[in-house]
Design a protein around this motif. Structure first.
Motif, PDB file in Angstrom:
ATOM      1  N   GLY A  29     -11.054 -33.377 -19.299  1.00  0.00           N
ATOM      2  CA  GLY A  29      -9.890 -32.865 -18.900  1.00  0.00           C
ATOM      3  C   GLY A  29      -9.767 -33.342 -17.349  1.00  0.00           C
ATOM      4  N   ILE A  30     -10.812 -33.768 -16.457  1.00  0.00           N
ATOM      5  CA  ILE A  30     -10.644 -34.091 -15.306  1.00  0.00           C
ATOM      6  C   ILE A  30     -10.335 -35.813 -15.299  1.00  0.00           C
ATOM      7  N   ILE A  31     -10.817 -36.450 -16.463  1.00  0.00           N
ATOM      8  CA  ILE A  31     -10.238 -37.675 -16.342  1.00  0.00           C
ATOM      9  C   ILE A  31      -8.961 -37.913 -16.427  1.00  0.00           C
ATOM     10  N   THR A  32      -8.294 -37.219 -17.427  1.00  0.00           N
ATOM     11  CA  THR A  32      -6.731 -37.079 -17.926  1.00  0.00           C
ATOM     12  C   THR A  32      -6.013 -36.652 -16.544  1.00  0.00           C
ATOM     13  N   ALA A  33      -6.594 -35.492 -16.013  1.00  0.00           N
ATOM     14  CA  ALA A  33      -5.742 -35.021 -14.839  1.00  0.00           C
ATOM     15  C   ALA A  33      -5.529 -36.109 -13.882  1.00  0.00           C
ATOM     16  N   PHE A  44      -7.301 -31.608  -3.597  1.00  0.00           N
ATOM     17  CA  PHE A  44      -7.934 -30.146  -3.124  1.00  0.00           C
ATOM     18  C   PHE A  44      -6.866 -29.263  -2.731  1.00  0.00           C
ATOM     19  N   SER A  45      -5.385 -29.462  -3.015  1.00  0.00           N
ATOM     20  CA  SER A  45      -4.715 -28.233  -2.676  1.00  0.00           C
ATOM     21  C   SER A  45      -4.450 -27.358  -3.965  1.00  0.00           C
ATOM     22  N   ILE A  46      -3.749 -26.458  -3.666  1.00  0.00           N
ATOM     23  CA  ILE A  46      -3.506 -25.514  -4.824  1.00  0.00           C
ATOM     24  C   ILE A  46      -2.932 -26.052  -6.098  1.00  0.00           C
ATOM     25  N   GLU A  47      -1.970 -26.896  -5.755  1.00  0.00           N
ATOM     26  CA  GLU A  47      -1.097 -27.590  -6.944  1.00  0.00           C
ATOM     27  C   GLU A  47      -2.192 -28.634  -7.605  1.00  0.00           C
ATOM     28  N   PHE A  48      -3.332 -29.304  -6.822  1.00  0.00           N
ATOM     29  CA  PHE A  48      -3.953 -30.251  -7.291  1.00  0.00           C
ATOM     30  C   PHE A  48      -4.936 -29.507  -8.379  1.00  0.00           C
ATOM     31  N   PHE A  49      -5.408 -28.332  -8.042  1.00  0.00           N
ATOM     32  CA  PHE A  49      -6.151 -27.407  -8.833  1.00  0.00           C
ATOM     33  C   PHE A  49      -5.525 -26.959 -10.151  1.00  0.00           C
ATOM     34  N   ALA A  50      -4.357 -26.508  -9.707  1.00  0.00           N
ATOM     35  CA  ALA A  50      -3.601 -26.297 -11.095  1.00  0.00           C
ATOM     36  C   ALA A  50      -3.512 -27.132 -11.861  1.00  0.00           C
ATOM     37  N   HIS A  51      -3.153 -28.404 -11.544  1.00  0.00           N
ATOM     38  CA  HIS A  51      -2.989 -29.705 -12.406  1.00  0.00           C
ATOM     39  C   HIS A  51      -4.558 -29.900 -13.045  1.00  0.00           C
ATOM     40  N   MET A  52      -5.346 -29.722 -12.451  1.00  0.00           N
ATOM     41  CA  MET A  52      -6.612 -29.976 -13.016  1.00  0.00           C
ATOM     42  C   MET A  52      -7.022 -28.841 -14.392  1.00  0.00           C
ATOM     43  N   LEU A  53      -6.583 -27.599 -14.018  1.00  0.00           N
ATOM     44  CA  LEU A  53      -6.745 -26.553 -14.973  1.00  0.00           C
ATOM     45  C   LEU A  53      -5.773 -26.713 -16.032  1.00  0.00           C
ATOM     46  N   SER A  55      -4.529 -29.655 -17.133  1.00  0.00           N
ATOM     47  CA  SER A  55      -5.127 -30.651 -17.873  1.00  0.00           C
ATOM     48  C   SER A  55      -6.097 -30.617 -18.717  1.00  0.00           C
ATOM     49  N   THR A  56      -7.085 -29.562 -18.453  1.00  0.00           N
ATOM     50  CA  THR A  56      -8.313 -29.342 -19.152  1.00  0.00           C
ATOM     51  C   THR A  56      -8.007 -28.644 -20.103  1.00  0.00           C
ATOM     52  N   ILE A  57      -6.962 -27.605 -19.870  1.00  0.00           N
ATOM     53  CA  ILE A  57      -6.500 -26.740 -21.268  1.00  0.00           C
ATOM     54  C   ILE A  57      -6.054 -27.588 -22.145  1.00  0.00           C
ATOM     55  N   ILE A  58      -5.126 -28.750 -22.067  1.00  0.00           N
ATOM     56  CA  ILE A  58      -4.380 -29.236 -22.970  1.00  0.00           C
ATOM     57  C   ILE A  58      -5.268 -30.431 -23.509  1.00  0.00           C
ATOM     58  N   THR A  59      -6.290 -30.771 -22.747  1.00  0.00           N
ATOM     59  CA  THR A  59      -7.444 -31.692 -23.357  1.00  0.00           C
ATOM     60  C   THR A  59      -8.168 -30.881 -24.533  1.00  0.00           C
ATOM     61  N   SER A  60      -8.426 -29.622 -24.171  1.00  0.00           N
ATOM     62  CA  SER A  60      -9.157 -28.804 -25.153  1.00  0.00           C
ATOM     63  C   SER A  60      -8.469 -28.681 -26.444  1.00  0.00           C
ATOM     64  N   PHE A  61      -7.059 -28.532 -26.446  1.00  0.00           N
ATOM     65  CA  PHE A  61      -6.443 -28.432 -27.479  1.00  0.00           C
ATOM     66  C   PHE A  61      -6.251 -29.845 -28.428  1.00  0.00           C
ATOM     67  N   TYR A  62      -6.370 -31.063 -27.804  1.00  0.00           N
ATOM     68  CA  TYR A  62      -6.199 -32.194 -28.292  1.00  0.00           C
ATOM     69  C   TYR A  62      -7.802 -32.118 -29.081  1.00  0.00           C
ATOM     70  N   TRP A  63      -9.030 -32.020 -28.314  1.00  0.00           N
ATOM     71  CA  TRP A  63     -10.305 -32.082 -28.702  1.00  0.00           C
ATOM     72  C   TRP A  63     -10.348 -31.119 -30.005  1.00  0.00           C
ATOM     73  N   LEU A  64     -10.444 -30.012 -29.934  1.00  0.00           N
ATOM     74  CA  LEU A  64     -10.550 -28.865 -30.765  1.00  0.00           C
ATOM     75  C   LEU A  64      -9.610 -29.242 -32.117  1.00  0.00           C
ATOM     76  N   THR A  65      -8.515 -29.670 -31.905  1.00  0.00           N
ATOM     77  CA  THR A  65      -7.471 -30.008 -33.197  1.00  0.00           C
ATOM     78  C   THR A  65      -8.092 -31.334 -33.981  1.00  0.00           C
ATOM     79  N   SER A  66      -8.578 -32.325 -33.104  1.00  0.00           N
ATOM     80  CA  SER A  66      -8.784 -33.511 -33.795  1.00  0.00           C
ATOM     81  C   SER A  66     -10.150 -33.281 -34.274  1.00  0.00           C
ATOM     82  N   ARG A  67     -10.980 -32.165 -33.782  1.00  0.00           N
ATOM     83  CA  ARG A  67     -12.258 -31.969 -34.530  1.00  0.00           C
ATOM     84  C   ARG A  67     -12.145 -31.063 -35.761  1.00  0.00           C
TER      85      ARG A  67
END
Length: 348
Positions: A29-33, A44-53, A55-67
């Motif tokens: 999630g962090i790498i793709t972010a 380290f802005s609010i927008e930066f952390f929102a982007h990280m969050l 990205s991690t959520i979308i990555t989790s969908f990729y991960w769990l779906t492929s698994r």
């Protein structure tokens, strides 16, 4: 023992899978972010952390779906049994899931970002394809490892059980040479072609077949059918016309095989666990259904005879090492049927 090994493997698989999920999703999630991070977003802005969050959520969908896709395909079409079906279903399924998740994720950014340039779009698609390819490869490798581990453990257990079975056979069996010499002596003392002579002939054939040591533990279908006929001839001397055997097996399929004495064991179970009398004769029918051989009998249980189902359990265990198909057991109305998958003899 086998069930313990399987449960241990499942427990280990579950732990490793959960651990890799808990660690892998945040890392990717962090790498793709950072890969998709716009230059105008301050660290380290609010927008930066929102982007990280996000990205991690979308990555989790990729991960769990492929698994999930890989896991389902390993159960339905294992690589070592049906690799072509596995790959032909896996590739479109992964692409479809990637397109669906990517489309949803782009909708999230649609109202907050400017329209993407074509170069940016191509870059994003390339990264997503590489991500999905990596995740599917990782999950395939994980399942390959656990399949190899389970097969290795099964082979070790099978070898141990074969050694134990041979040891028990050596402990319990009568010296075959003494037994057959005694039968031949007895045969010489009775009239040829008499009922007693035929009984001794069939008993001798049955015992010789039973005591043969076969490395693979499988026999030609024709041999298994003949030994059932020998066995039923011996039983008919006890039950007479109250025991009826019908064979409907065409000669054209004799190139198939079965685990040794599996067919005879089913016939023996039918005789052992059912009433056989003038009022209630036992009818046993053996026939072919698709790629199975079926043993069917009318059901008239001996209620004082409680079945341990040890015979069926032993046959099922042997099939786990010989075929991807399981035996089918059905008790319906007044009939009991067992279907054994026909095996193919491979010649080197």
């Amino acid at each position: 023992m086998k069930s313990n090994i399987t449960s241990n493997n499942n427990f280990l698989e579950s732990r490793v899978s959960k651990l890799s999920t808990y660690i892998g999703i945040p890392i990717f999630g962090i790498i793709t972010a950072f890969v998709f991070l716009d230059n105008d977003i301050a660290y380290f802005s609010i927008e930066f952390f929102a982007h990280m969050l996000i990205s991690t959520i979308i990555t989790s969908f990729y991960w769990l779906t492929s698994r999930w896709i890989v896991k389902k395909l390993w159960k339905k079409y294992p690589w070592h049994l049906e690799p072509l079906k596995h790959i032909l279903i896996e590739v479109p399924a992964l692409l479809f899931s990637a397109i669906a998740i990517t489309s949803l994720s782009w909708l999230v950014f649609y109202f907050t970002r400017e329209e993407m340039m074509w170069d940016t779009l191509k870059f994003n698609i390339t990264i997503i394809i590489l991500l999905v390819l990596f995740l599917s490869t990782y999950h395939e490798a994980l399942f390959f490892f656990f399949q190899w581990k389970e097969n290795f453990n099964k082979s070790a257990v099978l070898e141990k059980e074969k050694m134990e079975a041979r040891y028990e056979s050596l402990k319990n069996q009568v010296n075959p040479h003494f037994l057959f010499n005694s039968l031949n002596t007895l045969l010489s003392q009775v009239k040829e072609n008499s009922e007693t002579s035929n009984y001794i002939h069939n008993l001798s054939d049955f015992l010789r077949y039973s005591l043969q040591d076969d490395e693979l533990g499988i026999k030609a279908l024709n041999d298994e059918i003949n030994i059932v006929k020998n066995y039923c001839f011996l039983q008919k001397s006890r039950f007479g016309k109250n025991l009826q055997l019908t064979m409907e097996v065409p000669a054209a399929i004799n190139h198939f095989a079965l685990p040794k004495l599996s067919l005879q064991m089913l016939v023996e179970n039918a005789i052992k666990h059912n009433i056989i009398s003038d009022e209630k004769p036992l009818y046993i029918r053996i026939y072919i259904k698709d790629e199975y051989i079926v043993v069917e009998n009318n059901l008239q249980k001996r209620f004082e005879e409680e079945s341990t189902k040890q015979g069926l359990t032993n046959i099922r265990k042997r099939y786990k090492f010989l075929s991807a198909k399981d035996i089918l057991i059905q008790e319906k109305n007044d009939k009991f049927t067992v279907e054994l998958p026909l095996l193919t003899i491979t010649t080197k």
